[in-house]
Design a protein around this motif. Structure first.
Motif, PDB file in Angstrom:
ATOM      1  N   VAL A 312     -10.600   7.156 -68.401  1.00 18.72           N
ATOM      2  CA  VAL A 312     -11.131   7.019 -67.028  1.00 18.72           C
ATOM      3  C   VAL A 312     -12.596   6.625 -67.022  1.00 18.72           C
ATOM      4  CG1 VAL A 312     -11.491   8.215 -64.826  1.00 18.72           C
ATOM      5  CG2 VAL A 312      -9.448   8.705 -66.203  1.00 18.72           C
ATOM      6  N   TYR A 313     -13.397   7.331 -67.812  1.00 20.68           N
ATOM      7  CA  TYR A 313     -14.847   7.126 -67.767  1.00 20.68           C
ATOM      8  C   TYR A 313     -15.214   5.751 -68.322  1.00 20.68           C
ATOM      9  CZ  TYR A 313     -19.829   8.005 -68.554  1.00 20.68           C
ATOM     10  OH  TYR A 313     -21.186   7.928 -68.531  1.00 20.68           O
ATOM     11  N   LYS A 314     -16.024   5.002 -67.580  1.00 21.26           N
ATOM     12  CA  LYS A 314     -16.472   3.649 -67.982  1.00 21.26           C
ATOM     13  C   LYS A 314     -17.977   3.546 -68.003  1.00 21.26           C
ATOM     14  CE  LYS A 314     -12.145   2.242 -67.969  1.00 21.26           C
ATOM     15  NZ  LYS A 314     -11.443   1.958 -69.227  1.00 21.26           N
ATOM     16  N   GLY A 315     -18.682   4.628 -67.851  1.00 20.86           N
ATOM     17  CA  GLY A 315     -20.124   4.604 -67.732  1.00 20.86           C
ATOM     18  C   GLY A 315     -20.849   4.459 -69.059  1.00 20.86           C
ATOM     19  N   PRO A 316     -22.165   4.607 -69.015  1.00 23.32           N
ATOM     20  CA  PRO A 316     -22.987   4.453 -70.241  1.00 23.32           C
ATOM     21  C   PRO A 316     -22.725   5.589 -71.242  1.00 23.32           C
ATOM     22  CG  PRO A 316     -24.321   5.250 -68.416  1.00 23.32           C
ATOM     23  CD  PRO A 316     -22.996   4.881 -67.824  1.00 23.32           C
ATOM     24  N   GLY A 317     -22.900   5.273 -72.502  1.00 24.56           N
ATOM     25  CA  GLY A 317     -22.747   6.261 -73.546  1.00 24.56           C
ATOM     26  C   GLY A 317     -21.310   6.643 -73.869  1.00 24.56           C
TER      27      GLY A 317
END
Length: 321
Positions: A312-317
């Motif tokens: 799900v997560y597509k953000g930085p890091g």
């Protein structure tokens, strides 16, 4: 026989009892020590005393009466036979019992320990370290056979897997429980080779959350358990301990509520009501439920975080997470 070499290297000593009287006055310590010596002598054990460190005495114990010891071996084997552990009835003559079935070092030490610690009404000395009148008895322990230990370590350092004969040697020296430990550990480590190799291959080929990996792991677990059950049964037959779980020893902390006389044997039986025992066991149910709930919540949370970060997560890091 195997135990003769051990006795020779240990100067004939079977057990050592540490008697410490640091916090006891002289008269009480002397009376307690006299009682200890008398209790050991009454069960056919010979003793020799040496000074220890820090207000202690070391009591070296060995068999003093071969006739009494042979009688205890006979009683132990008759008990095993009555419970179906031994297939054949032991010889009625105690000396024939010893000569007809080799006495291992482990069995010898077990019977002597039983003589020292079993209740007086069962023919033992009733010596329990740090309990009641034996509060000054710090510990009861056998001596190491250093010659055997050196040979054992030297032999095993060149081996990858143990043979059945090696397990027999462990059983003869240290008893069935220790031998079962080594047998199970070896099987478990050997079985871990497959999931380690298959897990690495699945990580490379199948990717994350593979149902094939989960299915194979489940089948591996079932195979491990069933294989060990079979080997456990084979070893129990080989060592003559099949069905030994049916032999129960009375706990020294057991408190009965009533006594009845067995109509067949005439023996006095101490009874604790089964309903009370069940009610106490049921107290574990709420704790087990809460522990299962807490563990399940923790595992579900870990899986949820892992799925969120990977799917799900597509953000930085993301690569670091």
């Amino acid at each position: 026989m195997a135990h003769n070499n051990a006795l020779h290297s240990n100067f004939g000593v079977d057990y050592v009892i540490s008697y410490r009287f640091t916090d006891t006055n002289n008269i009480e310590a002397q009376n307690g020590f006299t009682t200890l010596m008398q209790a050991l002598a009454l069960v056919g054990l010979a003793t020799e005393v040496r000074n220890g460190d820090n207000c202690s005495l070391l009591v070296f114990v060995k068999v003093g009466s071969d006739k009494r010891f042979a009688h205890e071996v006979y009683r132990s084997r008759v008990k095993d036979w009555l419970h179906g552990v031994l297939a054949a009835e032991p010889a009625k003559e105690t000396q024939d019992t010893l000569s007809g079935h080799d006495l291992t070092e482990a069995e010898r030490l077990r019977i002597i320990h039983h003589l020292i610690t079993s209740p007086i009404e069962e023919g033992g000395a009733g010596i329990i370290p740090k309990e009641g009148r034996w509060k000054n008895v710090e510990s009861i322990f056998p001596l190491h056979d250093h010659t055997f230990n050196k040979e054992w370590i030297k032999k095993w350092s060149t081996m990858t897997f143990l043979k059945v004969e090696d397990l027999d040697q462990i059983r003869d020296r240290f008893g069935e429980k220790v031998a079962y430990y080594f047998a199970f550990t070896q099987n478990y480590f050997a079985f871990l080779i497959f999931p380690a190799a298959f897990g690495f291959a699945s990580w490379v080929i199948l990717g994350s959350f593979s149902p094939i990996y989960a299915l194979v792991n489940g089948l591996w677990c079932v195979t491990l358990v069933e294989y060990w059950k079979r080997q456990e049964l084979d070893l129990s037959v080989r060592w003559g301990v099949k069905g030994v779980a049916s032999i129960q020893q009375k706990r020294r902390d057991f408190k009965h509520e009533k006594e009845i006389r067995d109509p067949v044997t005439g023996e006095t039986l101490q009874i604790f009501p089964a309903t009370k025992r069940l009610s106490r066991q049921l107290l574990q149910v709420p704790f087990a439920f809460l522990a299962t709930l807490a563990l399940g919540t923790l595992i579900a949370t870990c899986f949820g975080i892992e799925i969120f970060l990977s799917e799900v997560y597509k953000g930085p890091g993301k690569s670091l997470l």
